[in-house]
Design a protein around this motif. Structure first.
Motif, PDB file in Angstrom:
ATOM      1  N   ILE A 296       3.431 -13.931 -22.845  1.00 13.54           N
ATOM      2  CA  ILE A 296       4.726 -13.587 -22.263  1.00 13.54           C
ATOM      3  C   ILE A 296       4.978 -12.112 -22.537  1.00 13.54           C
ATOM      4  CG2 ILE A 296       7.208 -13.989 -22.331  1.00 13.54           C
ATOM      5  CD1 ILE A 296       6.558 -16.833 -23.370  1.00 13.54           C
ATOM      6  N   ARG A 297       5.246 -11.336 -21.489  1.00 12.46           N
ATOM      7  CA  ARG A 297       5.381  -9.891 -21.619  1.00 12.46           C
ATOM      8  C   ARG A 297       6.832  -9.421 -21.751  1.00 12.46           C
ATOM      9  NH1 ARG A 297       0.404  -7.411 -19.260  1.00 12.46           N
ATOM     10  NH2 ARG A 297      -1.050  -9.133 -18.958  1.00 12.46           N
ATOM     11  N   HIS A 298       7.766 -10.237 -21.269  1.00 14.54           N
ATOM     12  CA  HIS A 298       9.182  -9.859 -21.347  1.00 14.54           C
ATOM     13  C   HIS A 298      10.013 -11.124 -21.197  1.00 14.54           C
ATOM     14  CE1 HIS A 298      12.528  -7.185 -21.420  1.00 14.54           C
ATOM     15  NE2 HIS A 298      12.857  -7.295 -20.140  1.00 14.54           N
ATOM     16  N   MET A 299      11.200 -11.149 -21.815  1.00 15.93           N
ATOM     17  CA  MET A 299      12.094 -12.296 -21.727  1.00 15.93           C
ATOM     18  C   MET A 299      13.524 -11.805 -21.573  1.00 15.93           C
ATOM     19  SD  MET A 299      10.763 -14.905 -24.720  1.00 15.93           S
ATOM     20  CE  MET A 299      10.908 -13.713 -26.074  1.00 15.93           C
ATOM     21  N   VAL A 300      14.388 -12.706 -21.080  1.00 12.82           N
ATOM     22  CA  VAL A 300      15.828 -12.452 -21.099  1.00 12.82           C
ATOM     23  C   VAL A 300      16.512 -13.663 -21.727  1.00 12.82           C
ATOM     24  CG1 VAL A 300      15.882 -10.914 -19.122  1.00 12.82           C
ATOM     25  CG2 VAL A 300      16.165 -13.375 -18.762  1.00 12.82           C
ATOM     26  N   PHE A 310      11.389 -16.538 -18.886  1.00 11.85           N
ATOM     27  CA  PHE A 310      10.215 -15.675 -19.008  1.00 11.85           C
ATOM     28  C   PHE A 310       9.188 -16.031 -17.940  1.00 11.85           C
ATOM     29  CE2 PHE A 310       9.942 -19.346 -21.834  1.00 11.85           C
ATOM     30  CZ  PHE A 310       8.720 -19.917 -21.478  1.00 11.85           C
ATOM     31  N   GLY A 311       8.262 -15.106 -17.715  1.00 10.11           N
ATOM     32  CA  GLY A 311       7.072 -15.384 -16.918  1.00 10.11           C
ATOM     33  C   GLY A 311       5.871 -15.393 -17.836  1.00 10.11           C
ATOM     34  N   THR A 312       4.856 -16.169 -17.493  1.00 11.83           N
ATOM     35  CA  THR A 312       3.642 -16.183 -18.309  1.00 11.83           C
ATOM     36  C   THR A 312       2.449 -15.717 -17.489  1.00 11.83           C
ATOM     37  OG1 THR A 312       2.730 -18.391 -17.818  1.00 11.83           O
ATOM     38  CG2 THR A 312       4.577 -18.276 -19.390  1.00 11.83           C
ATOM     39  N   ASP A 313       1.402 -15.335 -18.200  1.00 13.14           N
ATOM     40  CA  ASP A 313       0.177 -14.899 -17.537  1.00 13.14           C
ATOM     41  C   ASP A 313      -0.599 -16.053 -16.920  1.00 13.14           C
ATOM     42  OD1 ASP A 313       0.735 -12.288 -18.110  1.00 13.14           O
ATOM     43  OD2 ASP A 313      -0.598 -12.151 -19.846  1.00 13.14           O
TER      44      ASP A 313
END
Length: 323
Positions: A296-300, A310-313
């Motif tokens: 996960i590169r960024h979260m809110v 979040f988005g995942t790879d």
């Protein structure tokens, strides 16, 4: 600014140690289009917007119906990040075309604002200040910037030396921007009135911090991607503390966010064991390690639903409901 460093490794949470058995309620939804979905934001209706970084699109997910919709962007936009602006627009960073764009959700129309300096070629992460501005980083170009949403005026300041790589960003209660200089072991802060930059060195020269989060007391927290550490900077005293994260030195902590209880949540992104981990800033203890599909590169944090998005790879959009 003088800084005093305290070295600290959280006892009982070294690599291989177990956390409490309880985990977060995590759900992930596969995105039907390839393109690295990432960096979501939640609008006033609860819909979740995100970018398709390598797919040149903006997507929106409706958790109520579990459906997706896609908006196309111009070729080579390579959107890296988006936010829901205070004006209701979806603002995105054109990492490939040196622009910041705005999507009108009602019409699907976009407009873009070019960077005033061609060297600022890759807007990276955006953050609204609630005062009509958007702060942003420019990683490869080496800038920190601020955009006035109404006029489109952009102000840039060069951050650090060559290959400083400004990356994550957060704002304190005084409106100062704090930025990870990922190409160095430093974190920069920018005065919103003068645009003067001050840099704070983290303890180890090999540290590379990726994201920063600020709690309600204006304490600055960071994750060291290369060293597997969580760090704390007290701007009032200059004191710095660090903890080895539960996954150890090779955990590659990446995304980091603070919730409305001043708890921290970060992602250990090592491919062999990606997971979300919590940290209680009051007790200084790690908690609730929960597996996820991929890095996960960024979260809110979405306060009304007490959840992380979040988005995942693994090409998924995910939600974690917090206790």
């Amino acid at each position: 600014m003088n800084h005093r460093t305290l070295w600290y490794v959280a006892a009982g949470f070294l690599a291989g140690a177990s956390l409490e058995a309880q985990t977060l309620d995590v759900k992930e939804w596969p995105v039907e289009w390839q393109g690295r979905p990432r960096d979501p934001a939640v609008d006033a209706s609860g819909k979740v917007w995100f970018v398709g970084q390598t797919g040149n699109y903006i997507g929106v997910f409706d958790p109520a119906t579990e459906t997706f919709r896609r908006y196309e962007l111009e070729p080579n936009t390579l959107p890296h990040n988006l936010i829901v602006g205070s004006d209701g627009g979806i603002w995105y960073a054109g990492n490939g075309n040196a622009r910041i764009g705005r999507l009108d959700p009602a019409t699907g129309q976009t407009r873009t604002i070019a960077m005033p300096d061609p060297a600022a070629r890759d807007p990276h992460t955006l953050l609204g200040d609630g005062r009509g501005h958007i702060w942003f980083t420019v990683q490869q170009g080496g800038y920190i910037g601020r955009l006035a949403m109404e006029s489109g005026e952009v102000r840039l300041v060069k951050a650090g030396g060559e290959r400083s790589r400004p990356y994550g960003i957060d704002l304190d209660s005084k409106g100062r921007a704090w930025v990870n200089l990922f190409g160095t072991n430093r974190i920069a802060t920018v005065d919103p009135a003068t645009f003067e930059i001050t840099e704070v060195a983290t303890p180890r020269s090999t540290a590379r911090t990726r994201r920063v989060a600020i709690t309600s007391d204006d304490v600055v927290w960071y994750v060291d991607y290369t060293g597997g550490r969580l760090g704390r900077i007290d701007p009032a005293t200059g004191e710095i503390e660090e903890w080895v994260v539960p996954g150890g030195a090779g955990a590659q902590p990446y995304a980091l966010i603070a919730d409305d209880q001043d708890r921290l949540w970060f992602a250990e992104s090592n491919r062999s064991a990606p997971r979300l981990v919590g940290f209680d800033t009051k007790t200084r203890e790690f908690m609730l390690a929960t597996p996820v599909s991929a890095g996960i590169r960024h979260m809110v944090y979405h306060a009304p639903t007490k959840s992380l998005w979040f988005g995942t790879d693994a090409n998924n959009i995910g939600r974690a409901i917090l206790p």
